[in-house]
Write an enzyme that holds these catalytic residues in place. Structure first.
Site, mmCIF file in Angstrom:
data_model
loop_
_atom_site.group_PDB
_atom_site.id
_atom_site.type_symbol
_atom_site.label_atom_id
_atom_site.label_comp_id
_atom_site.label_asym_id
_atom_site.label_seq_id
_atom_site.Cartn_x
_atom_site.Cartn_y
_atom_site.Cartn_z
ATOM 1 N N CYS A 21 5.440 -1.872 8.792
ATOM 2 C CA CYS A 21 6.127 -2.775 9.703
ATOM 3 C C CYS A 21 6.039 -2.263 11.143
ATOM 4 O O CYS A 21 6.015 -1.061 11.377
ATOM 5 C CB CYS A 21 7.594 -2.984 9.356
ATOM 6 N N ARG A 76 0.293 -1.862 11.162
ATOM 7 C CA ARG A 76 1.413 -1.295 10.399
ATOM 8 C C ARG A 76 1.959 -2.269 9.359
ATOM 9 O O ARG A 76 2.846 -1.917 8.583
ATOM 10 C CB ARG A 76 2.538 -0.882 11.362
ATOM 11 N N TRP A 130 5.533 -5.570 6.624
ATOM 12 C CA TRP A 130 4.890 -5.201 5.369
ATOM 13 C C TRP A 130 6.015 -5.209 4.347
ATOM 14 O O TRP A 130 6.910 -4.370 4.394
ATOM 15 C CB TRP A 130 4.260 -3.812 5.497
ATOM 16 N N ASN A 150 12.643 -1.683 10.380
ATOM 17 C CA ASN A 150 11.682 -0.963 9.530
ATOM 18 C C ASN A 150 12.483 -0.013 8.656
ATOM 19 O O ASN A 150 13.443 0.597 9.135
ATOM 20 C CB ASN A 150 10.723 -0.109 10.359
ATOM 21 N N GLY A 151 12.069 0.160 7.411
ATOM 22 C CA GLY A 151 12.771 1.106 6.538
ATOM 23 C C GLY A 151 13.450 0.379 5.405
ATOM 24 O O GLY A 151 13.182 -0.801 5.141
ATOM 25 N N GLU A 178 -12.265 10.898 -1.988
ATOM 26 C CA GLU A 178 -12.050 10.215 -0.715
ATOM 27 C C GLU A 178 -13.029 9.047 -0.555
ATOM 28 O O GLU A 178 -12.655 7.967 -0.082
ATOM 29 C CB GLU A 178 -12.176 11.236 0.429
ATOM 30 N N LYS A 190 -11.820 5.211 -0.025
ATOM 31 C CA LYS A 190 -12.242 4.398 1.129
ATOM 32 C C LYS A 190 -12.841 3.078 0.651
ATOM 33 O O LYS A 190 -12.524 2.020 1.178
ATOM 34 C CB LYS A 190 -13.277 5.134 1.987
ATOM 35 N N GLU A 215 -10.134 0.678 -0.956
ATOM 36 C CA GLU A 215 -9.064 0.128 -0.117
ATOM 37 C C GLU A 215 -9.543 -0.929 0.876
ATOM 38 O O GLU A 215 -8.772 -1.794 1.257
ATOM 39 C CB GLU A 215 -8.253 1.224 0.577
ATOM 40 N N HIS A 227 -16.789 13.438 -20.077
ATOM 41 C CA HIS A 227 -15.626 13.427 -20.969
ATOM 42 C C HIS A 227 -14.995 12.037 -21.067
ATOM 43 O O HIS A 227 -13.794 11.917 -21.239
ATOM 44 C CB HIS A 227 -14.611 14.483 -20.510
ATOM 45 N N LYS A 279 -0.554 0.836 7.451
ATOM 46 C CA LYS A 279 -0.687 2.216 7.896
ATOM 47 C C LYS A 279 0.685 2.851 7.806
ATOM 48 O O LYS A 279 1.674 2.245 8.194
ATOM 49 C CB LYS A 279 -1.163 2.195 9.352
HETATM 50 C C1 F6R Z 1 -6.096 5.974 3.136
HETATM 51 C C2 F6R Z 1 -4.898 6.284 3.878
HETATM 52 C C3 F6R Z 1 -3.708 6.709 3.116
HETATM 53 C C4 F6R Z 1 -2.960 7.815 3.871
HETATM 54 C C5 F6R Z 1 -1.645 8.153 3.160
HETATM 55 C C6 F6R Z 1 -0.910 9.285 3.859
HETATM 56 O O1 F6R Z 1 -7.154 5.640 3.976
HETATM 57 O O2 F6R Z 1 -4.862 6.184 5.072
HETATM 58 O O3 F6R Z 1 -4.035 7.116 1.833
HETATM 59 O O4 F6R Z 1 -3.774 8.943 3.937
HETATM 60 O O5 F6R Z 1 -0.823 7.020 3.144
HETATM 61 O O6 F6R Z 1 -0.637 8.951 5.178
HETATM 62 P P1 F6R Z 1 -0.280 10.052 6.245
HETATM 63 O O7 F6R Z 1 -1.518 10.867 6.464
HETATM 64 O O8 F6R Z 1 0.129 9.289 7.466
HETATM 65 O O9 F6R Z 1 0.825 10.876 5.663
#
Ligand code: F6R
Length: 611
Positions: free
Chosen positions: A2, A27, A74, A103-104, A484, A488, A491, A507, A606
């Site tokens: 948010c 966000r 969000w 937010n929260g 990773e 990527k 997502e 396995h 984010k």
């Molecule tokens: C994936 C991504 C998330 C963050 C995770 C932790 O691309 O961005 O998996 O890595 O939510 O976020 P932070 O680093 O802000 O604690």
């Protein structure tokens, strides 16, 4: 998670709020809304993106005011819908025209709602935010600041809020606990936002609200207090972000811009810290804990998502270079176990935002159990950076793309620096140290070279992009890289992908491999190279389509795979910094080829500031 933006001053608030919301849209973007005081209270809310909200209000004179609040959401409580969008209001019949963006999560919203219902309040949404709005309304007695303070004393949970009231048209009240909120201070104006990207276009002077702090803003004054009404004097600081850092420039997406920024951000991350000539690492942020670090009995690395993958690489580095037993934990699991934290444990929270709720709670738990806590965090002044005993900032600048890229490189670089810093105080010899640091300093140049391969990587991706299931394999430090790469891809392109240690495939997952299934294998030269080649053959003999990430000059690998992407030859502990770059580009190209919204992937936001 948010985005909040609020304004009081003399400029047209509508344009400023909409522009701020667009900057904060990464966000959260399932609904948006705005409330403006302009000879009365005017509210617009809509499902979906900020652009939809803009269409609703841009030509509406009612929104020509100079004080307002806005939100991009969000969803946590209540499905994404117009009635659950913010701003939320106090009771329509007996209310005071209170509007709030939040937010929260208000954890005790259910009991508060019952109490308010008993007092005749009727609710129109499913949100915890509406409960807070009604509570403020219930406690309102002609002074919005006092009512907000009183309401927040009753609340448990996390919040960043901005509130206006029709009965006090020249007052904006904001507050926070556990969710960030920054107050930008201009000349006779204040711009408040949940992150500085919505502020820097207007002012670079700002103060961060502390937990359980309330600020009352008028056009030419502000007052900050605790929720108990104890007056505070916040420190006004210069925001570090420049406008250029948060603009797209010539790039189509923030993710691509941030991938391309990596050589520069890695340089900034290492600047003044890595000295290859002297074979020395200087980490001012943790200098006061140098002794405890060198005597550490155990390192505990905590993070989520991409940050967890960086932490997993950190485990190899701390054990390999510093010889210290190291564990990596999903922060979300650690906090609810009964973890054993022995004396001499250093817990390191790895986080881009510094606000991830689970990572914050886990590091607090480690602290409670006696660990020294450090942060490897990007956002300066974020909650984790303030709650830990010390830390090393990533210094990669604002990361706007929801899929984390440059922060991952920053996290791995910081953990590499920390591991060599500690290692040098243990058994890491000067010669190896100097060799590693020289290679680290040259890394931006090697990354640049991989970025030059983007078109080649695009062609490779085109060949397999229609496949819905992919595997990513690696060994050693390249195993977290495989994780990773898979994260990527899934997502942003919604392709199902799994990352795993190459040997684990036998396995069970090997059953998935059929003709043409894309299998991305990190097969750079190193201690396990031969074994990885063996794993490639296992995939090949079952018809999988292998894309190998290999070391420059390794032409022999071509007979084991369908496609190959070369990266420079660098020491094994540093390979993740390089081998992840092609995987970021594969994910990016796949998402674009599939027509997905790269910077705003569905269901994501984010910074996850709720559990
Ligand atoms: C994936 C991504 C998330 C963050 C995770 C932790 O691309 O961005 O998996 O890595 O939510 O976020 P932070 O680093 O802000 O604690």
């Amino acid at each position: 998670m948010c985005g909040i933006v609020a304004y009081i001053g003399s400029k047209p608030a509508r344009e400023l709020l909409l522009e701020g919301l667009k900057r904060l849209e990464y966000r959260g973007y399932d609904s948006a809304g705005i409330a403006m005081l302009n000879g009365g209270l005017h509210v617009a809310r809509t499902m979906g993106r900020v652009s939809g909200l803009e269409e609703m209000v841009i030509d509406d004179e009612a929104f020509n005011g100079t004080i307002g609040i806005a939100h991009t959401r969000w969803a946590t409580h209540g499905e994404p819908s117009e009635r659950n969008a913010h701003p939320q209001c106090d009771d329509g019949k007996k209310g005071h025209g209170i509007r709030i963006v939040h937010n929260g999560i208000i954890e005790n919203y259910a009991s508060l709602k019952t109490y308010l219902k008993e007092r005749g309040h009727e609710f129109t949404s499913d949100t915890d935010t509406e409960v807070l709005a009604h509570l403020i309304g219930e406690l309102y007695n002609g002074n919005l600041e006092t009512a907000v303070q009183a309401a927040l004393r009753e609340v448990t949970g996390a919040y960043a809020i901005a509130v206006v009231c029709e009965e006090e048209p020249d007052v904006l009240v904001v507050a926070r606990k556990g969710s960030p909120l920054i107050v930008g201070v201009g000349k006779d104006e204040y711009v408040v936002a949940s992150d500085s990207s919505a502020i820097v276009a207007h002012t670079t002077q700002a103060f961060l609200l502390d937990d359980e702090t309330v600020a009352r803003l008028t056009r030419d004054s502000f007052r900050t207090t605790t929720v108990e009404n104890v007056e505070l004097t916040p420190e006004i600081q210069e925001l570090e972000y420049s406008l250029e850092q948060i603009e797209l420039g010539d790039f189509d997406h923030f993710m691509l811009k941030e991938i391309y920024e990596q050589p520069a951000t890695l340089k900034t991350c290492m600047q003044g810290r890595v000295n290859a000539i002297d074979g020395n690492i200087v980490l001012g942020g943790v200098a006061e804990f140098a002794e405890q670090l060198s005597k550490a009995k155990r390192i505990l690395l905590l993070g989520q998502g991409t940050a967890l993958h960086a932490a997993m690489i950190g485990e190899y580095l701390f054990e390999g270079l510093a010889g210290i037993p190291t564990e990596v934990e999903f922060a979300s699991e650690f906090r609810y176990r009964n973890p054993i934290v022995e004396e001499g444990t250093i817990a390191i929270a790895v986080s881009q935002s510094g606000e991830t709720a689970d990572t914050l709670a886990a590091v607090q738990e480690a602290k409670r159990r006696g660990a020294i806590t450090l942060g490897a965090v990007n956002v300066v002044g974020s909650t984790i950076s303030r709650d830990t005993d010390a830390g090393v900032y990533l210094r990669v600048g604002p990361e706007i793309g929801v899929a984390s890229t440059k922060a991952f490189i920053g996290q791995v670089a910081v953990l590499t620096m920390l591991a060599t810093y500690v290692g040098r105080r243990h058994h890491l010899g000067k010669e190896l140290m100097t060799e590693l640091l020289a290679a680290l300093e040259a890394m931006p140049m090697h990354i640049e070279k991989v970025l030059g391969e983007s078109d080649h990587i695009l062609q490779i991706t085109k060949g397999v992009v229609d496949r819905d299931n992919w595997l990513f394999l690696g060994r050693g430090t390249n195993y977290p890289v495989a994780l990773e790469g898979a994260l990527k891809l899934k997502e942003i392109s919604y392709i199902h992908a799994e990352g795993m240690p190459a040997a684990e495939m036998k396995h069970g997952p090997i059953a998935l491999i059929d003709k043409g299934m894309p299998v991305v294998i990190v097969a750079t030269k190193g201690s396990q190279y031969e074994k990885v080649i063996g794993n490639m053959e296992e995939v090949r003999s079952r018809g999988g389509h292998i894309i190998a990430v290999a070391t420059e000059g390794d032409t022999a690998i071509q007979k084991h795979c369908d496609d190959v992407i070369y990266v420079s030859d660098v020491p094994e502990p540093l390979q993740p910094l390089l081998s992840v770059i092609p995987l970021q580009l594969i994910a990016y190209h796949a998402a674009v080829l599939r027509g997905k919204d790269v910077d705003k992937p569905r269901n994501l936001a984010k910074s996850v500031t709720v559990e």
